[in-house]
Write a protein that holds these residues in place. Structure first.
Motif: not given
Length: 177
Positions: A61, A65, A71
């Motif tokens: 993640k 991002e 996000p």
């Protein structure tokens, strides 16, 4: 090492900076990451702080991002890996994985496969770690070992720090009077 064009046809290269804690691995990686030539060479630059424990979804993640700039509320590893694949496909990238500790090769496999299948020639991964074994497990193709300070270097650093602190204390004292 990052700008080398040797062996680009053989896929992604993983370069490791190895050394004891506090010796400057992350600082060296930051200097390289922010270098003007490095910025011009890579189409995408990504930084992920790994630390302990090696959490695949959190790291994936963080990479996604860094790629998208926003996000995303994704929670499935495969979905995140697919998005990473789409975002870096056809692009030459530099990924820094800072402070890697895990010696469990299985934890790294999904992300490694995604990155290798997406990598354009010239893409690189820079890993900072305290252990050579971790670099080996990560599939390091080049290793840069910072080593340890000699006793003489330690004393020199210690003495310069003490004298600097003493000069700061004296000048602070002078200002108060």
């Amino acid at each position: 090492m990052l700008l080398s064009k040797n062996g680009q046809e053989r896929g992604i290269h993983i370069i490791s900076i190895v050394g004891m804690g506090g010796i400057g691995k992350t600082t060296l990686a930051q200097i390289v990451y922010n270098d003007r030539e490095v910025n011009a060479y890579f189409q995408k630059k990504l930084w992920a702080c790994v630390s302990y424990p090696f959490d695949e979804i959190r790291i994936a993640k963080a990479i996604l991002e860094a790629l998208t700039g926003i996000p995303l509320g994704l929670h499935e590893l495969n979905t995140v890996l697919e998005k990473i694949h789409e975002s870096i496909m056809g692009k030459k990238f530099l990924l820094v994985l800072d402070d890697v500790w895990t010696e469990d090769e299985r934890k790294w496999q999904s992300l490694k496969c995604c990155l290798k299948s997406s990598a354009s020639p010239g893409s690189k991964i820079l890993v900072t770690t305290r252990k050579e074994n971790v670099a080996t497990i990560m599939g390091c193709t080049r290793l840069f070992n910072l080593g340890k300070l000699s006793e003489e270097e330690c004393w020199s650093l210690f003495n310069s720090s003490i004298f600097w602190m003493e000069s700061q204390s004296a000048s602070d004292l002078g200002r108060h009077w």
